[in-house]
Scaffold this motif. Structure first.
Motif, PDB file in Angstrom:
ATOM      1  N   GLN A  41     -44.831  52.372  50.856  1.00 46.82           N
ATOM      2  CA  GLN A  41     -45.391  53.702  51.053  1.00 46.82           C
ATOM      3  C   GLN A  41     -44.422  54.618  51.794  1.00 46.82           C
ATOM      4  O   GLN A  41     -44.725  55.777  52.029  1.00 46.82           O
ATOM      5  CB  GLN A  41     -46.705  53.615  51.840  1.00 46.82           C
ATOM      6  N   GLY A  42     -43.259  54.084  52.192  1.00 48.26           N
ATOM      7  CA  GLY A  42     -42.272  54.889  52.900  1.00 48.26           C
ATOM      8  C   GLY A  42     -42.646  55.157  54.340  1.00 48.26           C
ATOM      9  O   GLY A  42     -42.320  56.203  54.890  1.00 48.26           O
ATOM     10  N   MET A  43     -43.328  54.199  54.963  1.00 45.31           N
ATOM     11  CA  MET A  43     -43.799  54.385  56.328  1.00 45.31           C
ATOM     12  C   MET A  43     -42.922  53.605  57.320  1.00 45.31           C
ATOM     13  O   MET A  43     -43.415  52.861  58.153  1.00 45.31           O
ATOM     14  CB  MET A  43     -45.261  53.956  56.432  1.00 45.31           C
ATOM     15  N   SER A  44     -41.636  53.780  57.217  1.00 45.93           N
ATOM     16  CA  SER A  44     -40.719  53.088  58.123  1.00 45.93           C
ATOM     17  C   SER A  44     -40.885  53.603  59.541  1.00 45.93           C
ATOM     18  O   SER A  44     -41.174  54.773  59.760  1.00 45.93           O
ATOM     19  CB  SER A  44     -39.272  53.300  57.678  1.00 45.93           C
ATOM     20  N   ASN A  45     -40.677  52.711  60.488  1.00 45.03           N
ATOM     21  CA  ASN A  45     -40.777  53.066  61.893  1.00 45.03           C
ATOM     22  C   ASN A  45     -39.397  53.482  62.382  1.00 45.03           C
ATOM     23  O   ASN A  45     -38.617  52.675  62.866  1.00 45.03           O
ATOM     24  CB  ASN A  45     -41.322  51.885  62.697  1.00 45.03           C
ATOM     25  N   TRP A  46     -39.088  54.754  62.263  1.00 44.19           N
ATOM     26  CA  TRP A  46     -37.752  55.277  62.567  1.00 44.19           C
ATOM     27  C   TRP A  46     -37.422  55.201  64.048  1.00 44.19           C
ATOM     28  O   TRP A  46     -36.253  55.156  64.426  1.00 44.19           O
ATOM     29  CB  TRP A  46     -37.625  56.708  62.061  1.00 44.19           C
ATOM     30  N   ASP A  47     -38.430  55.199  64.896  1.00 47.43           N
ATOM     31  CA  ASP A  47     -38.194  55.177  66.339  1.00 47.43           C
ATOM     32  C   ASP A  47     -38.064  53.769  66.908  1.00 47.43           C
ATOM     33  O   ASP A  47     -37.619  53.604  68.044  1.00 47.43           O
ATOM     34  CB  ASP A  47     -39.331  55.899  67.074  1.00 47.43           C
ATOM     35  N   ALA A  48     -38.446  52.767  66.149  1.00 40.47           N
ATOM     36  CA  ALA A  48     -38.467  51.393  66.662  1.00 40.47           C
ATOM     37  C   ALA A  48     -37.103  50.948  67.175  1.00 40.47           C
ATOM     38  O   ALA A  48     -37.013  50.252  68.185  1.00 40.47           O
ATOM     39  CB  ALA A  48     -38.956  50.429  65.589  1.00 40.47           C
ATOM     40  N   MET A  49     -36.040  51.341  66.527  1.00 37.18           N
ATOM     41  CA  MET A  49     -34.714  50.862  66.903  1.00 37.18           C
ATOM     42  C   MET A  49     -34.198  51.497  68.192  1.00 37.18           C
ATOM     43  O   MET A  49     -33.262  51.000  68.791  1.00 37.18           O
ATOM     44  CB  MET A  49     -33.707  51.119  65.784  1.00 37.18           C
ATOM     45  N   GLN A  50     -34.818  52.575  68.604  1.00 42.12           N
ATOM     46  CA  GLN A  50     -34.424  53.232  69.853  1.00 42.12           C
ATOM     47  C   GLN A  50     -35.181  52.674  71.050  1.00 42.12           C
ATOM     48  O   GLN A  50     -34.633  52.601  72.146  1.00 42.12           O
ATOM     49  CB  GLN A  50     -34.691  54.740  69.760  1.00 42.12           C
ATOM     50  N   VAL A  51     -36.430  52.293  70.851  1.00 40.23           N
ATOM     51  CA  VAL A  51     -37.282  51.952  71.992  1.00 40.23           C
ATOM     52  C   VAL A  51     -37.782  50.514  72.010  1.00 40.23           C
ATOM     53  O   VAL A  51     -38.134  50.002  73.061  1.00 40.23           O
ATOM     54  CB  VAL A  51     -38.496  52.907  72.069  1.00 40.23           C
ATOM     55  N   GLN A  52     -37.855  49.874  70.876  1.00 39.00           N
ATOM     56  CA  GLN A  52     -38.434  48.533  70.807  1.00 39.00           C
ATOM     57  C   GLN A  52     -37.334  47.495  70.647  1.00 39.00           C
ATOM     58  O   GLN A  52     -36.720  47.383  69.588  1.00 39.00           O
ATOM     59  CB  GLN A  52     -39.404  48.462  69.615  1.00 39.00           C
ATOM     60  N   VAL A  53     -37.081  46.723  71.688  1.00 37.56           N
ATOM     61  CA  VAL A  53     -36.087  45.654  71.652  1.00 37.56           C
ATOM     62  C   VAL A  53     -36.842  44.336  71.582  1.00 37.56           C
ATOM     63  O   VAL A  53     -37.699  44.073  72.430  1.00 37.56           O
ATOM     64  CB  VAL A  53     -35.179  45.694  72.903  1.00 37.56           C
ATOM     65  N   PRO A  54     -36.574  43.504  70.586  1.00 34.99           N
ATOM     66  CA  PRO A  54     -37.323  42.251  70.455  1.00 34.99           C
ATOM     67  C   PRO A  54     -37.067  41.319  71.641  1.00 34.99           C
ATOM     68  O   PRO A  54     -35.950  41.211  72.128  1.00 34.99           O
ATOM     69  CB  PRO A  54     -36.805  41.647  69.147  1.00 34.99           C
ATOM     70  N   THR A  55     -38.131  40.667  72.080  1.00 39.54           N
ATOM     71  CA  THR A  55     -38.024  39.739  73.201  1.00 39.54           C
ATOM     72  C   THR A  55     -38.140  38.283  72.767  1.00 39.54           C
ATOM     73  O   THR A  55     -38.014  37.392  73.594  1.00 39.54           O
ATOM     74  CB  THR A  55     -39.110  40.041  74.252  1.00 39.54           C
ATOM     75  N   SER A  56     -38.399  38.073  71.484  1.00 37.20           N
ATOM     76  CA  SER A  56     -38.509  36.704  70.980  1.00 37.20           C
ATOM     77  C   SER A  56     -37.854  36.629  69.602  1.00 37.20           C
ATOM     78  O   SER A  56     -37.645  37.650  68.937  1.00 37.20           O
ATOM     79  CB  SER A  56     -39.973  36.281  70.865  1.00 37.20           C
ATOM     80  N   TYR A  57     -37.571  35.419  69.186  1.00 33.95           N
ATOM     81  CA  TYR A  57     -36.974  35.209  67.871  1.00 33.95           C
ATOM     82  C   TYR A  57     -37.904  35.729  66.781  1.00 33.95           C
ATOM     83  O   TYR A  57     -37.452  36.361  65.829  1.00 33.95           O
ATOM     84  CB  TYR A  57     -36.671  33.719  67.660  1.00 33.95           C
ATOM     85  N   GLN A  58     -39.203  35.479  66.915  1.00 34.77           N
ATOM     86  CA  GLN A  58     -40.160  35.896  65.889  1.00 34.77           C
ATOM     87  C   GLN A  58     -40.178  37.413  65.729  1.00 34.77           C
ATOM     88  O   GLN A  58     -40.193  37.924  64.618  1.00 34.77           O
ATOM     89  CB  GLN A  58     -41.565  35.372  66.221  1.00 34.77           C
ATOM     90  N   GLU A  59     -40.177  38.149  66.848  1.00 34.26           N
ATOM     91  CA  GLU A  59     -40.136  39.612  66.771  1.00 34.26           C
ATOM     92  C   GLU A  59     -38.861  40.087  66.092  1.00 34.26           C
ATOM     93  O   GLU A  59     -38.899  40.985  65.242  1.00 34.26           O
ATOM     94  CB  GLU A  59     -40.189  40.219  68.179  1.00 34.26           C
ATOM     95  N   ALA A  60     -37.741  39.504  66.485  1.00 33.29           N
ATOM     96  CA  ALA A  60     -36.457  39.900  65.890  1.00 33.29           C
ATOM     97  C   ALA A  60     -36.433  39.575  64.406  1.00 33.29           C
ATOM     98  O   ALA A  60     -35.927  40.360  63.602  1.00 33.29           O
ATOM     99  CB  ALA A  60     -35.316  39.197  66.616  1.00 33.29           C
ATOM    100  N   LYS A  61     -36.985  38.444  64.048  1.00 29.01           N
ATOM    101  CA  LYS A  61     -37.021  38.041  62.638  1.00 29.01           C
ATOM    102  C   LYS A  61     -37.811  39.055  61.807  1.00 29.01           C
ATOM    103  O   LYS A  61     -37.383  39.452  60.730  1.00 29.01           O
ATOM    104  CB  LYS A  61     -37.639  36.644  62.517  1.00 29.01           C
ATOM    105  N   GLU A  62     -38.943  39.502  62.341  1.00 34.95           N
ATOM    106  CA  GLU A  62     -39.752  40.496  61.633  1.00 34.95           C
ATOM    107  C   GLU A  62     -39.019  41.820  61.481  1.00 34.95           C
ATOM    108  O   GLU A  62     -39.153  42.503  60.473  1.00 34.95           O
ATOM    109  CB  GLU A  62     -41.077  40.713  62.363  1.00 34.95           C
ATOM    110  N   MET A  63     -38.241  42.175  62.489  1.00 41.49           N
ATOM    111  CA  MET A  63     -37.548  43.463  62.467  1.00 41.49           C
ATOM    112  C   MET A  63     -36.293  43.449  61.596  1.00 41.49           C
ATOM    113  O   MET A  63     -35.976  44.452  60.955  1.00 41.49           O
ATOM    114  CB  MET A  63     -37.156  43.881  63.888  1.00 41.49           C
TER     115      MET A  63
END
Length: 174
Positions: A41-63
């Motif tokens: 649907q083109g709903m990318s989270n453009w701000d995630a890379m500026q503010v959301q830093v993964p704290t676990s392998y699973q989060e990083a894997k999803e990103m």
């Protein structure tokens, strides 16, 4: 390069997670279906890379899994092409990282989810740019930091990249 970076991120980057805005049938999707639906649907989270830093392998894997796979595929496709074509991928990565103002830990995580060839291509290109040696050193520190945060061992590939980077700089400024 920036258009290519934006397209790759739109298709393969993390997507918005606001389920409340979605129609009822979509709210019942599992996480894979939801992620795929929002990306299509083109709903990318453009701000995630500026503010959301993964704290676990699973989060990083999803990103970063999808972006990492894309960079691996593009790299292996470019291995048999002209040198300029291979440098284009590095330029796309730099455009994505700088143009979308990614946090350096997210840049490092994205590289760690790609492959050794992508990382080496990117780091080599960094050394050729203005201020590249400083950026290279920052990236190597970020990669080691992220590797530790995700509970990975240096021996899972990063140690060879670190050894390679010192060989790259041998005889040059450190």
């Amino acid at each position: 390069e920036q258009q290519t970076a934006n397209l790759l991120f739109s298709l393969l980057g993390p997507s918005e997670d606001d389920v409340s805005l979605l129609p009822q049938p979509v709210r019942d999707y599992n996480s894979f279906q939801h992620s795929l639906h929002t990306k299509l649907q083109g709903m990318s989270n453009w701000d995630a890379m500026q503010v959301q830093v993964p704290t676990s392998y699973q989060e990083a894997k999803e990103m970063f899994t999808d972006l990492g796979k894309a960079f691996r595929l593009i790299t292996f496709r470019l291995l048999f092409r002209k040198h300029e074509d291979r440098r284009y991928l590095s330029s796309v990565l730099i455009s994505m990282f700088d143009g979308l103002d990614w946090h350096i830990d997210n840049q490092a995580a994205c590289l760690l989810f790609s492959c050794e060839a992508v990382v080496k291509m990117f780091l080599t290109d960094l050394t050729r740019r203005q201020g590249g040696l400083v950026r290279l050193s920052h990236m190597l520190v970020a990669m080691v930091t992220v590797c530790g945060r995700l509970d990975n061992n240096l021996s899972q590939g990063l140690s060879s990249i670190l050894d390679w980077s010192f060989a790259l700089l041998e005889g040059g400024d450190r």
